[in-house]
Write an enzyme that holds these catalytic residues in place. Structure first.
Site, short mmCIF file in Angstrom:
data_model
loop_
_atom_site.label_atom_id
_atom_site.label_comp_id
_atom_site.label_asym_id
_atom_site.label_seq_id
_atom_site.Cartn_x
_atom_site.Cartn_y
_atom_site.Cartn_z
N GLU A 191 -22.29 49.24 27.04
CA GLU A 191 -21.18 50.50 25.89
C GLU A 191 -19.54 50.86 26.36
O GLU A 191 -19.88 51.60 27.28
CB GLU A 191 -22.40 51.40 26.31
N GLU A 372 -31.32 50.62 24.45
CA GLU A 372 -31.91 51.59 24.83
C GLU A 372 -31.79 52.49 23.92
O GLU A 372 -31.00 52.46 22.70
CB GLU A 372 -30.31 51.97 25.87
#
Ligand code: IFM
Length: 470
Positions: A191, A372
């Site tokens: 991320e 995720e």
């Protein structure tokens, strides 16, 4: 401005329930054979033992020690003590029928100062971890960077410095050399968007800076670091595969006005294409300067000839983290979907279908792994977390909807295996399938963990409403 996809700017609301050709009796939706049913954690959030066996300090140790940074004043010194309880956690995963474990390697455990001498004891922990996974038939998905930059490197300039890509390449080579015979998938950087936004724009995450131009430099250097790690992996000849991990948020206009549509196009750049295009197309998205002038200035200042060739070194898969969409009005973000107890997360499973189909249609249909997806306990939930089961069911049906339309999704990792240290929220949000008593460290599977166990065993999700006590 050329924005690359209708899927992320339109108002498409895909139906994900009961619509596929593979629906079986009772709405049973079957997944492809070999689909990897996984769970995820990250080192800093679960390991604890932050001073054990020569581990160096990370920027998150420093940040959490500053008053006012973590809402409950906590830190991750002990967290779940996964470092010491790893055998127990491996057994727990096996008992839950998990087939794939996404964890991260803590850079400061492996190289206490971030570069130089390898800390054999720290590396030994991951050696035992991947051995333990192999012994239990669980695939190893290793993230190289999940936010815990060694403090010594931050002191030397951190991600704002171009050398950070070299430091990361060297560290990646060490990790791949030691573990590469047993790791199935390497994930480079987790991320980059959140690192840049929260670490260098809002200052809510480590290293706590507020400098948008610097965040542009960081975005470029994280991309470069990713590409250099891919090159180091290829040079090693290790088995397995490698890819990035992007947090994608489909952007929808709040209404039909020209202002909302334009604002949505710009939001799509900073949410998605800024992180996808350099890696998958070898270019920064058009419209970047309109979307964020200061970030564009930082990226331009950091860029050198040939960098985008490195950043776009071919990858084997794309890791997708999905939490929810952005809905954008002419004067800013709007809440259209139910908010989870995270506070920032709009719950919209169809958005996951949208981002997966966008990769399929607009980015050459790469192999994708959902690295995720999850939600914190709803208020008052404890072991009986019906809201998480429903959340996961709906998102898995959304994944299936994308697969049915051709997306090459190979696995799904629920965030998280267990309750953990949720960054600036400390221990106030519980994201785990498994409950952790942070006093006794007792682990207790929640109802959602039992439900996920049955899904993995059946390789199928029932679109029927899960019974509340499962
Ligand atoms: O806990 C985080 C994780 O570290 C990164 N992705 C989002 C999760 C939930 O906020």
């Amino acid at each position: 401005m050329g924005i690359s996809s209708s899927a992320c700017t339109g108002t498409e609301q895909p139906r994900t329930r009961g619509t596929t050709a593979t629906d079986g009796p009772g709405g049973l939706v079957r997944f492809p054979a070999e689909f990897a049913w996984g769970v995820a954690t990250s080192a800093f959030q679960v390991e604890g033992a932050t001073r054990a066996d020569g581990r160096g300090r990370s920027i998150w140790d420093t940040f959490a020690a500053q008053p006012g940074t973590i809402v409950d004043g906590s830190n991750a010194d002990r967290a779940c003590d996964h470092y010491r309880l790893v055998e127990r956690d491996l057994d727990l995963m096996r008992s839950l029928g998990v087939r794939s474990y996404r964890f991260s390697v803590a850079w400061p455990r492996v190289l206490s100062e971030g570069r130089g001498a390898v800390n054999a004891k720290g590396l030994g922990f991951y050696d035992r971890l991947v051995d333990g996974l192999a012994a239990r038939g669980i695939k190893a998905v290793a993230t190289l960077y999940h936010w815990d930059l060694p403090q010594a490197l931050e002191d030397a300039g951190g991600w704002e410095r171009r050398d950070s890509a070299d430091w990361f390449a060297d560290y990646s080579a060490v990790a791949v050399r030691a573990l590469g015979d047993r790791v199935d998938r390497w994930v480079t950087v987790n991320e980059a968007k959140i690192i840049a936004r929260e670490g260098y724009q809002t200052g809510r995450f480590a290293p706590g800076k507020s400098d948008r131009v610097a965040s542009g430099r960081v975005i470029h250097h994280l991309g470069l670091a990713h590409g250099r790690a891919v090159q180091a992996f290829r040079a090693s000849g290790a088995r397995g595969t490698i890819g990035p991990c992007v947090q994608l948020a489909p952007c929808y206009p709040a209404d039909d006005s020209a202002e909302a549509r334009r604002a949505t196009e710009l939001a799509d750049v900073t949410e998605n294409t800024l992180y996808l295009d350099p890696v998958l197309r070898g270019s920064y998205p058009r419209g970047l300067a309109d979307a964020d002038r200061e970030v564009a200035v930082g990226i331009r200042a950091a860029s050198r000839d040939g960098d985008l060739d490195v950043i776009s070194a071919p990858v084997d898969f794309v890791g997708v983290n999905y939490y929810g969409p952005q809905v954008v009005g002419g004067s800013g973000p709007v809440t259209r979907y139910p908010l989870s107890s995270a506070g920032w997360q709009q719950v919209h499973p169809g958005g996951l279908t949208d981002v997966l189909l966008r990769l399929h249609r607009d980015y050459g249909s790469p192999e994708v792994v959902v690295t995720e997806n999850g939600v914190p306990d709803a208020p008052g939930e404890d072991l009986h977390d019906a809201s998480r089961t429903i959340f996961l069911r709906d998102h898995l049906l959304a994944v299936h909807g994308a697969i049915a339309k051709g997306a090459k999704v190979k696995g799904f990792h629920a965030w998280a295996l267990m309750d953990d240290f949720e960054w600036a929220f400390g221990y106030t949000q519980r994201w785990g399938l498994v409950h952790v008593d942070f006093e006794t460290l007792q682990r207790t599977p929640k109802d959602s963990a039992r439900w996920y166990q049955r899904v993995a065993a059946a390789n199928a999700v029932s679109s029927a409403t899960p019974s509340p006590r499962r």
